[in-house]
Write a protein that holds these residues in place. Sequence first.
Motif, PDB file in Angstrom:
ATOM      1  N   UNK A  61       6.152   4.272  -0.479  1.00 53.79           N
ATOM      2  CA  UNK A  61       6.276   4.910  -1.808  1.00 53.79           C
ATOM      3  C   UNK A  61       5.967   6.408  -1.815  1.00 53.79           C
ATOM      4  N   UNK A  62       4.789   6.805  -1.283  1.00 54.41           N
ATOM      5  CA  UNK A  62       4.467   8.234  -1.307  1.00 54.41           C
ATOM      6  C   UNK A  62       3.237   8.451  -0.428  1.00 54.41           C
ATOM      7  N   UNK A  63       3.071   9.657   0.061  1.00 53.04           N
ATOM      8  CA  UNK A  63       1.828   9.972   0.789  1.00 53.04           C
ATOM      9  C   UNK A  63       0.693  10.024  -0.210  1.00 53.04           C
TER      10      UNK A  63
END
Length: 216
Positions: free
Chosen positions: A214-216
């Motif tokens: 999904x995202x860092x």
Amino acid sequence: MNQNNTSNFENAEEVIEKILRERHATKEYKTNVIIPEETLNEIFELAATAPSAWNLQHWRFLVIQNQEQKDRIKPIAYGQQQISDASAVVVILGDLEANRTGREMYNRLYESEFISKAVRDILFSQIEGGYQSPQFARDEANKNAALAAMQLMLAAKSKGYDSGPIGGFNPAGLLEALNIPGRFVPVMIVTLGVAATPARSTTRFSLNELVIHESF
Ligand SMILES: Cc1cc2nc3c(=O)[nH]c(=O)nc-3n(C[C@H](O)[C@H](O)[C@H](O)COP(=O)(O)O)c2cc1C
């Protein structure tokens, strides 16, 4: 097998997995192996099915099979012996002026009434817009030709030949030695042949290290 897969690729999962897992960067080749021209052409044809941005097909394959010519290239690749021993040495070239291909291709499609003038003109302006930047052109040449290089190695494996990607070469030396027009950048060398010894086994990072959700 993915049950949603409605296409008819019997054994594809098994075969492709085997090809992917068994391809290794070969450093030692049996000498005096000749890859039949027909097989080599099939490998190039399969490599050229790679995807490319706007279908500009940024790759060219400069193939060297002549022993003297391979020996001439070896010092440009810092003395890597596999250059001399491989059956074929393929210089994967990336097209820095692929926008020219775009103009020709999309004009032809317009003239054959496959696309409208409006679509052609949108594509022209997208492509030419991008190619205003030399950095963009170079990135595209490298990125797209590298996809063909990967397919080349997998296609070779599917035909029973080993391969090795080589980035360790002097680009200016290669351009000069092979008289490569300035339109092209040498992206990679790929050696093809039959391994004399099994390639060194290598490891890979674990998925924990590789996959970000999904995202860092
Ligand atoms: C862009 C690129 C450049 C490479 N350059 C060289 C090279 O100059 N000489 C060499 O022996 N191997 C070279 N390799 C091979 C890598 O060392 C090899 O792919 C890596 O160690 C993983 O091994 P495997 O492909 O057998 O799994 C290169 C690979 C890539 C993708």
